[in-house]
Each structure stands twice: as C-alpha cells, then as structure tokens.
Design a protein around this motif. Structure first.
Motif, PDB file in Angstrom:
ATOM      1  N   PRO B 644      11.550  -8.713  -1.640  1.00  0.00           N
ATOM      2  CA  PRO B 644      11.569  -7.394  -0.957  1.00  0.00           C
ATOM      3  C   PRO B 644      10.253  -7.346   0.223  1.00  0.00           C
ATOM      4  O   PRO B 644       9.210  -7.930  -0.250  1.00  0.00           O
ATOM      5  N   LEU B 645      10.242  -6.485   1.128  1.00  0.00           N
ATOM      6  CA  LEU B 645       9.122  -6.325   1.817  1.00  0.00           C
ATOM      7  C   LEU B 645       8.249  -5.184   1.383  1.00  0.00           C
ATOM      8  O   LEU B 645       7.104  -5.046   1.779  1.00  0.00           O
ATOM      9  N   ASN B 647       7.637  -1.243  -0.475  1.00  0.00           N
ATOM     10  CA  ASN B 647       7.801   0.222  -0.384  1.00  0.00           C
ATOM     11  C   ASN B 647       7.512   0.492   1.153  1.00  0.00           C
ATOM     12  O   ASN B 647       7.886   1.215   1.899  1.00  0.00           O
ATOM     13  N   TYR B 648       6.104   0.055   1.180  1.00  0.00           N
ATOM     14  CA  TYR B 648       5.326   0.272   2.548  1.00  0.00           C
ATOM     15  C   TYR B 648       6.020   0.102   3.885  1.00  0.00           C
ATOM     16  O   TYR B 648       5.883   0.816   4.736  1.00  0.00           O
ATOM     17  N   LEU B 649       6.877  -0.991   3.848  1.00  0.00           N
ATOM     18  CA  LEU B 649       7.310  -1.397   5.259  1.00  0.00           C
ATOM     19  C   LEU B 649       8.821  -1.103   5.247  1.00  0.00           C
ATOM     20  O   LEU B 649       9.625  -1.853   6.183  1.00  0.00           O
ATOM     21  N   ASN B 650       9.414  -0.310   4.378  1.00  0.00           N
ATOM     22  CA  ASN B 650      10.725  -0.367   4.298  1.00  0.00           C
ATOM     23  C   ASN B 650      11.318   0.196   5.760  1.00  0.00           C
ATOM     24  O   ASN B 650      10.742   0.960   6.309  1.00  0.00           O
ATOM     25  N   SER B 652      12.337  -1.612   8.502  1.00  0.00           N
ATOM     26  CA  SER B 652      11.789  -2.360   9.758  1.00  0.00           C
ATOM     27  C   SER B 652      13.165  -2.715  10.455  1.00  0.00           C
ATOM     28  O   SER B 652      14.052  -3.586   9.693  1.00  0.00           O
TER      29      SER B 652
END
Lengths: 153, 677
Positions: B644-645, B647-650, B652
C-alpha cells in the motif's frame, strides 16, 4: 521542574527544530525516492524502508521555504503520528537532547516565517540558539494539503 | 481463572458449532428420518451448552439445554420431526447466533429467551401438537418410563446390532477418588475419552446429572467400541483422580438379561421400526471411528501474524532478486549455485506462505443454504440451492469482501430470476427452481457463477427501464448487444422489478456488486436466455498480495501494469494515430480504440512519446472496452508484491499501489481501470 523531554534536534534553513523522540522511528540517510505523480510539490515521493513503502515530505517545501538540493548531511527522519508514517527530509539531524517541558514557551505570533500553528513552542537551548518544537499533527494535517492542491490548480 | 483468555476460543468454536447446527438441520429437513444427523446435531448442541455454561453465559446454556431436550427425544425415536419443530429449532439457532454476536461485540450474551424456551418445552411435553394441529398421533407415551440401569428397547436393539456387526459392548463402572474436587470435570474427561474411542449408549446417572455433579462416587456407562478392554481401562484410569474402572464385556445373553426388567414392548411394530435407525447409527459410528484418525490437525492463527509473515517473506523475495542480479555480475559458479538453490527454496516458501492465507470459499458459501431457505419461504417459492466447488480456495482478503456481493446476486436470482410456482408449472418447468452456485479455478483466477433456471432477462424490458431512467438513450440502445444490455443491470439506480420487495429491487445492489468486485480486481459478466435462465459470473484474482505484472519504463522511471488486464503488446508508428474529435485513436484488430499517453497522465519528467516515430504500446482491457497505452520501453514480466502507498498518499490518480523492485527501488503500480473512461 517539569517533565524531562528527550528531543531529536534537526536543522532546516539555519533554524533548529525539535521532535519528541517517541514520535521518531528512525533517521535515515538520503536514499532513492520514487516520484508519485499528481501530488503537491513538497511530497517528494515514496521510499523503500526495509520493505515498507513510506511517503517522504520535503519539510522546507512544506513550510514554504526555498527548496534546495540534498547534501551529504541531509537526512530523512521517519516519524509516526496517529496511523500515519511519513519521512521528513531535513538539512541535517545532529543531536538528541533533554529539555525541561517547563522551558518550552508558547510560540510568538511570527517565527521565521513559519505559521505558528505548526509549532508547539520554543525552547531556549543556550545563549544563542532557540529550539523550535514541531506540532506533528498539524504538519501532517491532510485537510490543509487538500487546500494547497486546490490553490495550485 | 481469567476467562478473557478463553473468550476468543469460545467465540470461534461457538461459531463453528452454530454453523454445523445450521447445516445439519438443513440436511435433516431434507431427510427427516435420518437419525444419524440428529446425533451430530445433538452433539454440537451439547458441546455448545457445556462451553457456554463454563464461560458463564447462562442464557445461552439454558436455551441450548432446551434444544438438547427436544433433540434427545428425537434421537431416541420418541418424537418425530415436523415443520413446527424445524422452525422452532431454526429460530433458536438465530437467537443463539445473535447472542454469540453480542458476546463478540463485548456484550454479555444476555437475551430474552423465555418465548423460545416455552415453545421448546411445549415440544418436549407434546403440547404443541394441539396448537399446531398436526395430524400425527402423539408418540411421547414412553416419557413416563422409570429410569434405571435397565436399557430401553431402542438401546438394546442398538447394542444387539453392534454385536452382530462385530463390535464389543462394555459395561463400565467408573469410580472417582474420594478426595476428588472436580467430580463433574473428571467425569467429563472420561466421557470425552469414551466418545473418542466409541459410542456411549447409556449412562447412569444421565449425562446431565453427571455434569451437575449429581452422583456420588461412581457412574456407569454402556459403550460400543473396537478397542481392547485393557487399553481402555488403562486410559480411563490414567485420567487424574479416577480411582478405578471396572469393565464387563457383554454378550447377547447378558444383554437379554438386561432387557428383562424393561417394560413390555408398546406395539408389535416397534422392533421393525427400531432396526433401521439402529443400523444407520451403526454406519455413522464406524465411519466416525475411521475418519477420527484421518482428521488433519489444525491450529488457529491470528491473521495479523500471517500478514507479518507475508511482509517478511516479500522482503526476502526482494533480496533474492537483488542477489540474483549480483551473482549474475560476479559470475562465480559456487555463488550462482547457492543463489539458484535459494531461489528454489524461496519459490516453495512463497507457495506455502500464499497458501496459508488461502481459505476455501466454503466459509462464505456455508451461510447461503440457510439464507436461501428463509428467502424462498418468505417469497413463497420453491428453490433448491446446489453448491459445487466449495473447496475452491481464495485469498483471505478476497473472502472477507466477497460475501455481500454474492448475497446480493443470490437474492436477485431468487427474487427476480426464479418465477412464482404457478408460472413455472405453466412454462412446463419443474415446480422448484434450481440455483447453482459454482466456484472453480482457472489459471490465475477463481470464477464464481450463480446460475438460475428462471425466466431469464427480458432485453426489451431492461432497455425500456434504462431509457426511462436516463441510463442510455433510445439510439444507443438499438446498437447495443444483448450482453451490453444485460450489463445495464449493474448501472447505478436501476431496477426492473415491477413490485418492489424488501428482498431486492430497491435499485441499489447490483451496481454495488460491480463496484465491489472491480475494487477487488475482478470482473462481473452476465449470460441469459429468455425463459431458460441467467448466469452471473464473477472473476476474481487468486490473491491480492502477489500479482504478475509487466514492468515498463517511462524515461528514468519504472512502473508496473498488472498482467491480468493486459491483452497484448505492440509497436505503432506515429502516423497510425488518428485524431478523432479531439481525442487520439488507433485502429487495432479492426476496431478503433483510444490511445492513452501515460507520460502525460503521470506528468513524466523525462519522457515524451511525441518525440518518437515508433512507440511501444500496451493494449489493456476493462470489461469489453480496450485502450492502447503508450510507454517508453518494456522491461519484462515479473511477480511483484503489492504494497500500500500508505494513508498519507491515498487517492493518487491512476496509481493503485506500489511494489519494491529487485534493486530496492519503489515502483508504482498503474491502475488500468483508471486509464479507460
């Protein structure tokens, strides 16, 4: 005397900042960063930290300071707050010190151009130096990022 | 003792038992004469009762106790199952289930069970017949029999049958030590032991009384078993605080002596009636004893630990790829050999780790028979659910998500697919409709199909509704293929049911199904024939954690495209690109498909395909839509671990996650669904 706080000291554009040790997971040297498209400019991308993909923010960019090339001293400080894990690119990370929580004063209205809400307070290190304590929750606040994105568009 | 430590175990096991109760009651409903099923149900209820009493859930225990009383009468042939009893038992299960769910949610498991307990009690006393106006004469006359060491006619015949088939029958008197503190617990351990080695036919005092410590220092049982006397004797005496076990082998003569004091047979036809269930029981017993040894041992593991294991393994996988690269550069044969061996081992390890996370779809399917039964009753339709391939395995994460979409589709099939009974008879179909639920593997995918033999989909009606609701225009509708029209059912805000029921047809549901399946990386399809029936098929990836992907390059950056949505790769020349109405298209295999500039979409800093005269393209597919994606260079195919990327970057766009390549760099995974509008 108040509580003793262990604080990691790092430098950003000639200022000294502090983050509580228990918020910091590790401090890493610069490593290859993979760009993530369509994100605000201060989000540098993602790194592979021992098998976990972690987003990295340029703190200079986050605070609206001039962004510079990474140097030999540049570090990535991996912080964990709430359920977010994020890396901060800083100019250098040099020290772990103990400060007395009573020695932290509420920040003055304007500190070095950085808006007061990112700051928890200011502590006096010695005669010359001031230590600016970061308010992590605000720095990682995503609502503001969304506003920033809208501004850019 | 800290009960919390046992709570999760209790919850897991209660759920298992409730599930098995549900399944077996359903089986019994279709074969009400099969007493062997009653035995299984009885045992589940009994264990559940014991467990809940131990954990202090009194209401659970008292309800199961009443159920047990009913089942006890049934298995001893003193009561015949009928619709009322089934309904009451099913209702009891629902109440039990909600109590267990309450405990799961941190509650006390308390519920008002007085109503249902009263119904169960009425069944036991035989009173309900007057309410239910059932025609069958009461057969509870044997209730008043005096209880003693003597066996009733049924038990005698069971024992006789067992002797005839070469089993041994023992009469065992077990004595506990005088200073024994936990008499009931010790007795329970003995019963456990005995039930593992054979079948306890009768105990004195009764099992309930023994559990409540209503016995002095000894109790006796009749046991049917294969095991030799000496072995059993030592095993029993090895249970702590048991003083002695006195065993007597019974033969037919002693058995007939035992049956003397019992009452004369109530009717002449009793023995004939008793023989059959006794024989059935025998079958069960032997098969039970055989399978007992072959049952594989399992342990329950926290799913989080498996996730950690998976993470650790994927790190290893990345190091392996790196090592292979290094070994290729260094070119030392012993190093290469070691790395090759490590690659083989890690390949096996990958299989095992992935398999650990695989769960049979059964765990989702097993709640459907009950649901279908209730649903069919509510709708007054007759429906048979046929499940095949329940052993097909899927990744745990997919299993957790797949339940709701399947419920929607099944409800839809029964509500809208299967016709009302009269209509079926008119159409010359069998009275009860059949819904086939199938799961099977194919390549890297698992397919789940729901097939009904109902009325099929009416193209014109679907189209009319879609046009009315503004999903498509009349012109668009004319040129659509049948399958395209059927897929309109999955469009948001669509419902063809003339009568809105609470089962389905609120116009939500099917579009939710498609969204969910797509988010799992799967696809939905429909085939239908008017008057014959409809097949909904769901295609799902085997696992969500490791996928095959095509690695591509855009200038200095590397990206992965999931292989599952790639049709083929090709090279096109600049002049093949047509500009049609402001968008770029190419002709590909006789069709005009859009061409997507990945470099523009991802704002690539150092690649622009418009500088090239020839461009590599990847043809991707989403449902029946195709598109060509322009890339700089193909790197190759590889198994990648999904990360997963964070939570901060969800959120995109066009990026569904990340993976770590052999050189330790992160590569982003392109979401092909986002490239096709």
């Amino acid at each position: 005397m108040g509580e003793e706080l262990k604080v990691i000291v790092f430098a950003l554009a000639n200022e000294h900042y502090g983050i509580e040790v228990d918020k910091v997971r590790t401090i890493e040297r610069m490593m290859p960063i993979t760009r993530v498209p369509k994100t605000p400019a201060f989000i540098k991308g993602v790194i592979n930290l021992r098998g976990v993909v972690i987003p990295v923010i340029d703190l200079r960019g986050r605070f609206g300071l001039e962004q510079t090339e990474a140097t030999e001293n540049s570090r990535i400080i991996i912080v964990a707050s709430n359920d977010l894990e994020v890396g901060f690119i800083v100019d250098s990370a040099n020290d772990v010190i103990d400060i007395d929580s009573d020695a932290i004063d509420t920040p003055p209205e304007v500190v070095g151009g950085i808006r007061a809400k990112y700051l928890r307070g200011v502590a006096k290190l010695d005669e010359q130096r001031l230590l600016i304590m970061l308010n992590l929750v605000e720095v990682l606040n995503k609502d503001e990022i969304i506003q920033l994105e809208q501004l850019e568009e | 003792m800290d009960m919390n430590a046992y709570l999760s175990m209790f919850i897991d096991e209660s759920n298992d038992h409730l599930q098995s109760l549900n399944e077996n009651l359903l089986r019994l409903e279709s074969a009400p004469e099969d007493l062997s099923i009653v035995q299984v149900i009885f045992r589940s209820a009994h264990t559940l009762k014991g467990m809940s009493a131990t954990m202090g859930f009194e209401d659970l225990a008292s309800l199961t106790h009443e159920m047990e009383n009913v089942l006890d009468l049934v298995r001893n042939n003193k009561l015949k199952m009928d619709g009322f009893i089934f309904d009451t038992l099913f209702k009891s299960l629902d109440v039990l289930d909600s109590m267990v769910q309450d405990i799961v949610g941190g509650g006390t498991g308390k519920a008002d069970v007085s109503n249902i307990v009263a119904s169960l009690k009425a069944i036991v006393s035989g009173e309900y017949r007057t309410d239910a106006a059932a025609g069958a004469p009461a057969k509870t006359g044997m209730d008043g029999e005096p209880r003693g060491i003597e066996l009733d006619q049924f038990q005698i015949s069971v024992l006789q049958q067992s002797m005839e088939t070469g089993h041994q029958v023992f009469h065992i008197i077990v004595k506990v030590r005088e200073d024994c503190v936990l008499k009931a617990a010790r007795a329970y351990m003995v019963f456990e032991l005995l039930e593992r080695s054979g079948e306890v036919v009768k105990s004195e005092p009764s099992v309930q009384e023994i559990e409540q410590e209503k016995f002095d220092r000894s109790f006796s049982v009749y046991l049917i078993t294969h095991k030799p006397m000496e072995e059993l004797k030592t095993q029993i005496e090895n249970v702590s605080e048991i003083e002695s076990a006195q065993m007597t082998l019974l033969d037919e003569e002693s058995l007939s002596l035992l049956s003397q004091p019992s009452k004369p047979q109530p009717a002449a036809d009793r023995p004939a009636e008793d023989k059959r269930p006794a024989a059935d029981e025998n079958k069960l017993r032997t098969s039970g004893a055989q399978s007992g040894g072959a049952v594989t041992k399992t342990i329950r593991v926290d799913i989080e630990r498996l996730d950690v294991l998976m993470n650790l393994f994927s790190e290893l996988l990345i190091d392996r790829v790196r090592l292979e690269q290094l070994a290729g550069e260094i070119r030392r044969s012993d190093l290469t050999e070691t790395v090759e061996h490590m690659a083989r081992v890690s390949g096996d390890l990958q299989n095992i780790v992935l398999k650990l996370r695989m769960v049979p779809v059964e765990s989702v399917f097993n709640r459907f028979p009950r649901m279908i039964r209730d649903l069919a009753k509510t709708l007054d339709k007759k429906v048979d659910l046929v499940i095949t391939g329940a052993e097909t395995e899927l990744d745990r994460t997919v299993i957790d998500e797949i339940g709701d979409p399947l419920v929607h589709l099944l409800r839809n099939s029964i509500d809208h697919g299967i016709e009302a009974t009269e209509k079926r008879l008119q159409a010359g179909k069998p009275e009860s409709g059949t819904v086939n639920l199938r799961a099977f593997h194919s390549g890297n995918n698992v397919f789940i199909e729901i097939e009904d033999d109902g009325g099929g989909i009416n193209r014109e009606r679907v189209l009319a509704t879609a046009i009315k609701n503004g999903v498509v225009t009349a012109d668009q509708g004319k040129s659509m293929s049948d399958e395209e029209v059927y897929m309109l059912l999955f469009a948001p805000g669509f419902s063809t049911a003339e009568k809105i029921s609470d089962i389905s047809g609120r116009g939500v549901g099917l579009d939710v199904v498609q969204t969910k399946i797509n988010s799992l990386g799967g696809a939905v399809g429909i085939q239908s024939e008017l008057g014959k029936g409809t097949v909904f098929s769901i295609q799902l990836p085997l696992t969500l954690s490791i996928i095959s992907a095509m690695l591509i390059k855009l200038g200095s950056e590397k990206f992965a495209i999931p292989l599952s949505s790639i049709m083929e790769t090709s090279i096109i020349r600049r002049e093949q690109i047509h500009h049609i109405h402001g968008s770029q298209m190419i002709e590909f295999r006789g069709a005009i498909i859009p061409i997507v500039s990945l470099s523009r979409l991802l704002a690539s800093p150092d690649f622009d395909e418009s500088q090239e005269t020839e461009t590599e393209v990847v043809i991707i597919r989403k449902g029946d839509k195709w598109a060509a994606v322009m890339v700089d260079e193909f790197i190759g195919q590889s198994d990648i671990v999904l990360k997963p990327l964070g939570n901060y970057l969800n959120g995109s766009p066009a990026v569904s996650g990340a993976t770590i390549l052999g050189d330790g760099q992160v590569a982003l995974i392109i979401d092909p669904n986002a490239l096709i509008k």
